[in-house]
Design a protein around this motif. Structure first.
Motif, PDB file in Angstrom:
ATOM      1  N   VAL A  72       0.807  -1.219   0.000  1.00 27.02           N
ATOM      2  CA  VAL A  72       0.000   0.000   0.000  1.00 27.02           C
ATOM      3  C   VAL A  72       0.844   1.275   0.000  1.00 27.02           C
ATOM      4  CG1 VAL A  72      -2.066  -1.049   0.985  1.00 27.02           C
ATOM      5  CG2 VAL A  72      -0.356  -0.075   2.513  1.00 27.02           C
ATOM      6  N   GLU A  73       2.142   1.141   0.308  1.00 26.39           N
ATOM      7  CA  GLU A  73       3.001   2.319   0.293  1.00 26.39           C
ATOM      8  C   GLU A  73       4.456   1.887   0.193  1.00 26.39           C
ATOM      9  OE1 GLU A  73       3.931   6.283   3.026  1.00 26.39           O
ATOM     10  OE2 GLU A  73       2.728   4.661   3.869  1.00 26.39           O
ATOM     11  N   LYS A  74       5.234   2.676  -0.553  1.00 25.43           N
ATOM     12  CA  LYS A  74       6.673   2.467  -0.667  1.00 25.43           C
ATOM     13  C   LYS A  74       7.312   3.831  -0.871  1.00 25.43           C
ATOM     14  CE  LYS A  74       8.956   1.578  -4.599  1.00 25.43           C
ATOM     15  NZ  LYS A  74      10.205   2.304  -4.597  1.00 25.43           N
TER      16      LYS A  74
ATOM     17  N   HIS B  75       2.008   4.897  -3.642  1.00 24.13           N
ATOM     18  CA  HIS B  75       0.945   5.014  -2.650  1.00 24.13           C
ATOM     19  C   HIS B  75      -0.323   4.458  -3.274  1.00 24.13           C
ATOM     20  CE1 HIS B  75       3.369   7.569  -0.030  1.00 24.13           C
ATOM     21  NE2 HIS B  75       3.772   8.163  -1.127  1.00 24.13           N
ATOM     22  N   PHE B  76      -0.886   3.422  -2.659  1.00 21.94           N
ATOM     23  CA  PHE B  76      -2.143   2.836  -3.127  1.00 21.94           C
ATOM     24  C   PHE B  76      -3.273   3.758  -2.720  1.00 21.94           C
ATOM     25  CE2 PHE B  76      -5.799  -0.005  -2.053  1.00 21.94           C
ATOM     26  CZ  PHE B  76      -6.134  -0.340  -3.353  1.00 21.94           C
ATOM     27  N   ASN B  77      -4.118   4.091  -3.662  1.00 25.67           N
ATOM     28  CA  ASN B  77      -5.258   4.968  -3.401  1.00 25.67           C
ATOM     29  C   ASN B  77      -6.565   4.202  -3.550  1.00 25.67           C
ATOM     30  OD1 ASN B  77      -3.650   7.306  -3.018  1.00 25.67           O
ATOM     31  ND2 ASN B  77      -3.403   7.483  -5.226  1.00 25.67           N
ATOM     32  N   GLY B  78      -6.734   3.176  -2.758  1.00 29.52           N
ATOM     33  CA  GLY B  78      -7.935   2.372  -2.907  1.00 29.52           C
ATOM     34  C   GLY B  78      -8.661   2.120  -1.646  1.00 29.52           C
TER      35      GLY B  78
END
Length: 164
Positions: A151-153, A161-164
């Motif tokens: 979800v983030e790196k 950044h995962f935006n879900g």
């Protein structure tokens, strides 16, 4: 800096054979990765853990899963072929009830180094989820581990950044 083919795969050398990525030329930076796993336990097991951690003969389920996740993250290079061994600066796991039938496990790994910690965060979240399954399977085999994902790196060549 890294071995890759035109396919973009990083663990394939010039001859087409498996190869560890050469990180020798990369800069040392502070790196972070966060991964999550969702575990559907079912409403009956969730009710048992909502008042507090569920005790078992192996110990409290969530506390034991957190320890297992941290231990797994530290051993990632022993589990994943060609993965660089990393001395983690930090690894934190959280487990929370997120619905009437599911929990969310989150693993955040940090390192100051030349390569990222995505695999460590994913391994930590996955092993914590497997530990919850193992400790609760006597109550139900309908447990489902799902949505294991990064979800983030941050801190490397590109941030995610995962935006879900």
């Amino acid at each position: 800096m890294s071995d890759s083919t035109s396919s973009g795969l990083t663990h394939i050398g010039p001859s087409g054979q498996p190869a560890m990525v050469n990180v020798g030329g990369k800069a040392v930076t502070a790196r972070l990765a966060r991964a999550r796993a969702r575990v559907v336990l079912g409403p009956a097991i969730i009710k048992l853990v909502q008042a507090g951690d569920l005790p078992t003969r192996k110990g409290p389920v969530f506390q034991t899963a957190i320890i297992a996740g941290v231990m797994a993250a530290k051993k990632t290079s022993d589990l994943i072929p060609l993965c660089h061994p990393l001395g983690l600066d930090d690894c934190q796991l959280t487990i929370e009830v997120v619905s009437a039938d599911a929990i969310l496990i989150e693993c955040t790994a940090r390192v100051t180094g030349k390569t990222g910690v995505e695999m460590e965060a994913l391994t930590g979240a996955s092993v914590a989820a497997l530990t919850v399954y193992d400790m609760c399977k006597a109550m139900s085999h309908d447990i489902v581990i799902e949505q294991v994902r990064l979800v983030e790196k941050t801190g490397g060549k590109s941030d995610f950044h995962f935006n879900g």
